[in-house]
Design a protein around this motif. Structure first.
Motif, PDB file in Angstrom:
ATOM      1  N   TYR A 165       0.839  -1.202   0.000  1.00 29.76           N
ATOM      2  CA  TYR A 165       0.000   0.000   0.000  1.00 29.76           C
ATOM      3  C   TYR A 165       0.872   1.248   0.000  1.00 29.76           C
ATOM      4  O   TYR A 165       0.635   2.184  -0.756  1.00 29.76           O
ATOM      5  N   GLY A 166       1.872   1.265   0.870  1.00 31.43           N
ATOM      6  CA  GLY A 166       2.765   2.421   0.942  1.00 31.43           C
ATOM      7  C   GLY A 166       3.471   2.676  -0.376  1.00 31.43           C
ATOM      8  O   GLY A 166       3.557   3.823  -0.842  1.00 31.43           O
ATOM      9  N   LEU A 167       3.974   1.614  -0.992  1.00 31.66           N
ATOM     10  CA  LEU A 167       4.656   1.755  -2.285  1.00 31.66           C
ATOM     11  C   LEU A 167       3.701   2.257  -3.369  1.00 31.66           C
ATOM     12  O   LEU A 167       4.067   3.102  -4.191  1.00 31.66           O
ATOM     13  N   ILE A 168       2.478   1.750  -3.365  1.00 31.48           N
ATOM     14  CA  ILE A 168       1.480   2.188  -4.350  1.00 31.48           C
ATOM     15  C   ILE A 168       1.135   3.660  -4.130  1.00 31.48           C
ATOM     16  O   ILE A 168       1.121   4.451  -5.075  1.00 31.48           O
ATOM     17  N   LEU A 169       0.868   4.027  -2.888  1.00 28.54           N
ATOM     18  CA  LEU A 169       0.435   5.396  -2.615  1.00 28.54           C
ATOM     19  C   LEU A 169       1.540   6.413  -2.869  1.00 28.54           C
ATOM     20  O   LEU A 169       1.273   7.531  -3.300  1.00 28.54           O
ATOM     21  N   ILE A 170       2.778   6.032  -2.636  1.00 25.92           N
ATOM     22  CA  ILE A 170       3.892   6.947  -2.885  1.00 25.92           C
ATOM     23  C   ILE A 170       4.344   6.876  -4.343  1.00 25.92           C
ATOM     24  O   ILE A 170       4.533   7.898  -5.003  1.00 25.92           O
ATOM     25  N   GLY A 171       4.501   5.681  -4.868  1.00 24.56           N
ATOM     26  CA  GLY A 171       5.024   5.498  -6.216  1.00 24.56           C
ATOM     27  C   GLY A 171       4.078   5.954  -7.314  1.00 24.56           C
ATOM     28  O   GLY A 171       4.508   6.353  -8.389  1.00 24.56           O
ATOM     29  N   LEU A 172       2.801   5.887  -7.060  1.00 24.37           N
ATOM     30  CA  LEU A 172       1.817   6.276  -8.074  1.00 24.37           C
ATOM     31  C   LEU A 172       1.055   7.532  -7.643  1.00 24.37           C
ATOM     32  O   LEU A 172      -0.142   7.667  -7.892  1.00 24.37           O
ATOM     33  N   LEU A 173       1.766   8.436  -7.011  1.00 23.06           N
ATOM     34  CA  LEU A 173       1.177   9.645  -6.428  1.00 23.06           C
ATOM     35  C   LEU A 173       0.329  10.427  -7.421  1.00 23.06           C
ATOM     36  O   LEU A 173      -0.735  10.933  -7.075  1.00 23.06           O
ATOM     37  N   TYR A 174       0.766  10.519  -8.660  1.00 24.26           N
ATOM     38  CA  TYR A 174       0.062  11.330  -9.649  1.00 24.26           C
ATOM     39  C   TYR A 174      -0.915  10.524 -10.503  1.00 24.26           C
ATOM     40  O   TYR A 174      -1.395  11.021 -11.522  1.00 24.26           O
ATOM     41  N   TYR A 175      -1.179   9.310 -10.100  1.00 19.52           N
ATOM     42  CA  TYR A 175      -2.094   8.434 -10.831  1.00 19.52           C
ATOM     43  C   TYR A 175      -3.142   7.852  -9.871  1.00 19.52           C
ATOM     44  O   TYR A 175      -3.131   6.665  -9.564  1.00 19.52           O
ATOM     45  N   PRO A 176      -4.064   8.693  -9.384  1.00 18.74           N
ATOM     46  CA  PRO A 176      -4.998   8.236  -8.339  1.00 18.74           C
ATOM     47  C   PRO A 176      -5.906   7.081  -8.761  1.00 18.74           C
ATOM     48  O   PRO A 176      -6.233   6.229  -7.941  1.00 18.74           O
ATOM     49  N   ILE A 177      -6.288   7.038 -10.010  1.00 22.56           N
ATOM     50  CA  ILE A 177      -7.186   5.959 -10.446  1.00 22.56           C
ATOM     51  C   ILE A 177      -6.451   4.621 -10.424  1.00 22.56           C
ATOM     52  O   ILE A 177      -7.003   3.604  -9.988  1.00 22.56           O
ATOM     53  N   ILE A 178      -5.185   4.615 -10.861  1.00 22.50           N
ATOM     54  CA  ILE A 178      -4.390   3.385 -10.800  1.00 22.50           C
ATOM     55  C   ILE A 178      -4.146   3.007  -9.343  1.00 22.50           C
ATOM     56  O   ILE A 178      -4.282   1.829  -8.975  1.00 22.50           O
ATOM     57  N   GLN A 179      -3.820   4.000  -8.509  1.00 21.62           N
ATOM     58  CA  GLN A 179      -3.618   3.749  -7.072  1.00 21.62           C
ATOM     59  C   GLN A 179      -4.834   3.056  -6.477  1.00 21.62           C
ATOM     60  O   GLN A 179      -4.723   2.005  -5.837  1.00 21.62           O
ATOM     61  N   LEU A 180      -5.988   3.681  -6.677  1.00 21.94           N
ATOM     62  CA  LEU A 180      -7.207   3.157  -6.066  1.00 21.94           C
ATOM     63  C   LEU A 180      -7.598   1.802  -6.641  1.00 21.94           C
ATOM     64  O   LEU A 180      -8.066   0.926  -5.906  1.00 21.94           O
ATOM     65  N   SER A 181      -7.390   1.614  -7.933  1.00 19.19           N
ATOM     66  CA  SER A 181      -7.708   0.307  -8.545  1.00 19.19           C
ATOM     67  C   SER A 181      -6.846  -0.799  -7.935  1.00 19.19           C
ATOM     68  O   SER A 181      -7.352  -1.878  -7.608  1.00 19.19           O
ATOM     69  N   LEU A 182      -5.559  -0.533  -7.778  1.00 13.88           N
ATOM     70  CA  LEU A 182      -4.673  -1.528  -7.164  1.00 13.88           C
ATOM     71  C   LEU A 182      -5.055  -1.771  -5.698  1.00 13.88           C
ATOM     72  O   LEU A 182      -5.042  -2.919  -5.233  1.00 13.88           O
TER      73      LEU A 182
END
Length: 183
Positions: free
Chosen positions: A58-75
């Motif tokens: 979760y931490g890696l997704i939320l930090i690594g995909l900071l500018y891609y909220p839809i991808i973040q939330l989908s993952l």
């Protein structure tokens, strides 16, 4: 710190059943394994490893995909669905209550992620819809917080009672008697 702890827990969960049954192991690691279901294999013993891995991801997704909220939330939705599947299928805890509480918490997290995904992917949502979804998410968070306190209060009170009892009690030991006297 969490990654080092994850490595340590993974070593713990990969221990053999014979090693786990030893008194030294039980004394040393009982805090990590006491509420997990009878040690029937690494999948059930591995709950904490799965839980910590998920938090790291979760931490890696939320930090690594900071500018891609839809991808973040989908993952995050996908991970939450997998975690619910794990909790429902494996039921890693000894008591039904612990299993149900963890499943409920994960369903609440899933609902929040889905709500955020819906808000981010739907155009022209009314303020009332967004507000309703927000308040519903806050309600889920409040219910989760209340359930944690309801479970924790008896545990805390029992711990305080035991500390006070050990503070006010002395052990009088003679060869003929082995009594505990409380003042």
């Amino acid at each position: 710190g969490e990654i080092a702890f994850l490595v340590w827990v993974s070593k713990l969960t990969s221990a053999s059943n014979q090693e786990i049954e030893t008194p030294e192991f039980q004394e040393k690691y009982s805090g990590l394994i006491e509420e997990v279901k009878e040690l029937e294999g690494p999948i059930k013993r591995g709950y904490y490893c799965v839980f910590l891995s998920r938090r790291i991801i979760y931490g890696l997704i939320l930090i690594g995909l900071l500018y891609y909220p839809i991808i973040q939330l989908s993952l995050c939705v996908g991970m939450s669905v997998v975690m619910i599947g794990y909790l429902v299928g494996i039921r890693p805890f000894k008591t039904k209550l612990d299993n149900y509480l963890n499943i409920f918490n994960e369903v609440a997290i899933l609902f929040i992620f889905i709500s955020l995904l819906y808000i981010n992917t739907t155009e022209n949502l009314g303020v009332q819809t967004i507000s309703s979804l927000g308040w519903t998410a806050i309600l889920f968070i409040a219910i989760c917080a209340i359930q944690v306190w309801v479970v924790m209060i008896p545990i805390i009170l029992t711990a305080i009672k035991n500390i006070l009892a050990s503070f006010f009690c002395t052990k009088e030991s003679t060869p003929e008697r082995n009594d505990t006297v409380c003042v």
